[in-house]
Write a protein that holds these residues in place. Structure first.
Motif, PDB file in Angstrom:
ATOM      1  N   THR A 151       6.812   5.148  -1.711  1.00  0.00           N
ATOM      2  CA  THR A 151       7.132   6.159  -0.703  1.00  0.00           C
ATOM      3  C   THR A 151       8.354   5.683   0.076  1.00  0.00           C
ATOM      4  O   THR A 151       8.812   4.555  -0.075  1.00  0.00           O
ATOM      5  N   GLU A 181      -2.462   4.453   3.347  1.00  0.00           N
ATOM      6  CA  GLU A 181      -1.961   5.278   2.242  1.00  0.00           C
ATOM      7  C   GLU A 181      -2.051   6.772   2.576  1.00  0.00           C
ATOM      8  O   GLU A 181      -1.105   7.532   2.306  1.00  0.00           O
ATOM      9  N   SER A 182      -3.172   7.187   3.146  1.00  0.00           N
ATOM     10  CA  SER A 182      -3.317   8.606   3.483  1.00  0.00           C
ATOM     11  C   SER A 182      -2.352   8.997   4.589  1.00  0.00           C
ATOM     12  O   SER A 182      -1.822  10.115   4.608  1.00  0.00           O
ATOM     13  N   LYS A 194       0.819  -1.218   0.000  1.00  0.00           N
ATOM     14  CA  LYS A 194       0.000   0.000   0.000  1.00  0.00           C
ATOM     15  C   LYS A 194       0.851   1.265   0.000  1.00  0.00           C
ATOM     16  O   LYS A 194       0.400   2.315  -0.466  1.00  0.00           O
ATOM     17  N   VAL A 195       2.060   1.192   0.557  1.00  0.00           N
ATOM     18  CA  VAL A 195       2.903   2.400   0.642  1.00  0.00           C
ATOM     19  C   VAL A 195       4.082   2.332  -0.326  1.00  0.00           C
ATOM     20  O   VAL A 195       5.020   3.117  -0.216  1.00  0.00           O
TER      21      VAL A 195
END
Length: 278
Positions: A124, A248-249, A120-121
């Motif tokens: 990043t 994610e946020s 999900k990340v």
């Protein structure tokens, strides 16, 4: 994986499960009966512990058991994929079966859930880490499974690092007082982390020059503001209310680390069985 530590744990697990002996198997088979079995995936998941843990369970039960074709940790299984083949005395294979499966199912479940968060990340610089919310007695294995799933480890125990939490602050009176007391006792090589739940506490941490600031149960909007306040002066860890829908946020706020207790306390076990080879 420290094999001396692992083997000691496995002996305790086998002692719990076997008790005074396997009444069923020892009534049906003799010590001279030999056979082979396969540990088989019933679903798709990230494998953790086939070669490092499950194979060792069989070897601890009886060193003459041959464990081969173990799938490497981090491999994504598919339904009916063979994860490990074991051969040896039938009685000992059956005595070790449940402990080996329980551990492999549990660790693979943790690795699989961890991998979902890591995915999900992706893209990043955020690191997904575990917490100390582990099963008593299984921490070293569960944290190993987090690494197999692509995550990282937070503290292994309370002696591993300094984390000043809300109850420390409440009992001490202030972040400043707690930080000063800690720094008066620990070596200069140890980093100091403080848990915060407000921007005022973040500011107090900055004035104290702490090394890591944990943003606990903050909204993504508040985390974004906190990250801007910190502006690279400390590592930033986010914790609390993290799930596959929110991660994610949270990563998008600019934090460096996201710690997730659910990796170890809420991961569902994977479906794995032991099939006899004829």
């Amino acid at each position: 994986m420290d094999k001396n530590l692992l083997h000691g744990m496995i002996r305790e697990f086998l002692r719990e499960d076997v008790g005074r002996g396997d009444l069923t198997s020892e009534s049906i088979f003799s010590e001279f009966d030999h056979g082979s079995a396969r540990l088989v995936a019933r679903d798709s998941f990230i494998v953790a512990g086939a070669t490092t843990v499950a194979a060792e369970v069989f070897k601890v039960q009886n060193p003459s058991i041959l464990a081969i074709d173990a799938v490497a940790d981090g491999t994504r299984s598919r339904p009916m994929m063979e994860l490990l083949t074991v051969s040896g005395p039938v009685i000992d294979l059956l005595k070790a079966e449940r402990v080996a499966l329980n551990l492999l199912q549990r660790l693979s479940g943790i690795a699989t859930l961890t991998a979902r968060f890591v995915d999900k990340v992706k893209g990043t610089s955020v690191r997904i880490t575990d917490t100390r919310k582990t099963t008593p007695g299984l921490r070293v294995l569960e944290k190993y499974a987090v690494r197999a799933g692509g995550g990282a480890n937070h503290r292994f125990n309370l002696a591993d690092g300094v984390l000043i939490k809300d109850n420390h602050i409440a009992a001490c009176g202030s972040i400043r007082e707690a930080v000063d007391r800690v720094r008066g006792k620990i070596p200069h090589t140890i980093r100091v982390e403080v848990e915060t739940d407000s921007l005022d506490q973040v500011e107090e941490c900055l004035t104290c020059g702490v090394d890591i600031i944990m943003l606990d149960n903050m909204s993504p909007d508040m985390m974004t503001r906190a990250v801007k306040m910190i502006n690279g002066r400390a590592l930033v860890e986010a914790s609390g209310n993290v799930n596959l829908e929110t991660v994610e946020s949270i990563a998008g706020t600019g934090v460096d680390i996201i710690s997730i207790g659910a990796l170890t306390h809420s991961a569902p076990a994977c479906d794995i069985g032991m099939d006899w080879s004829f």
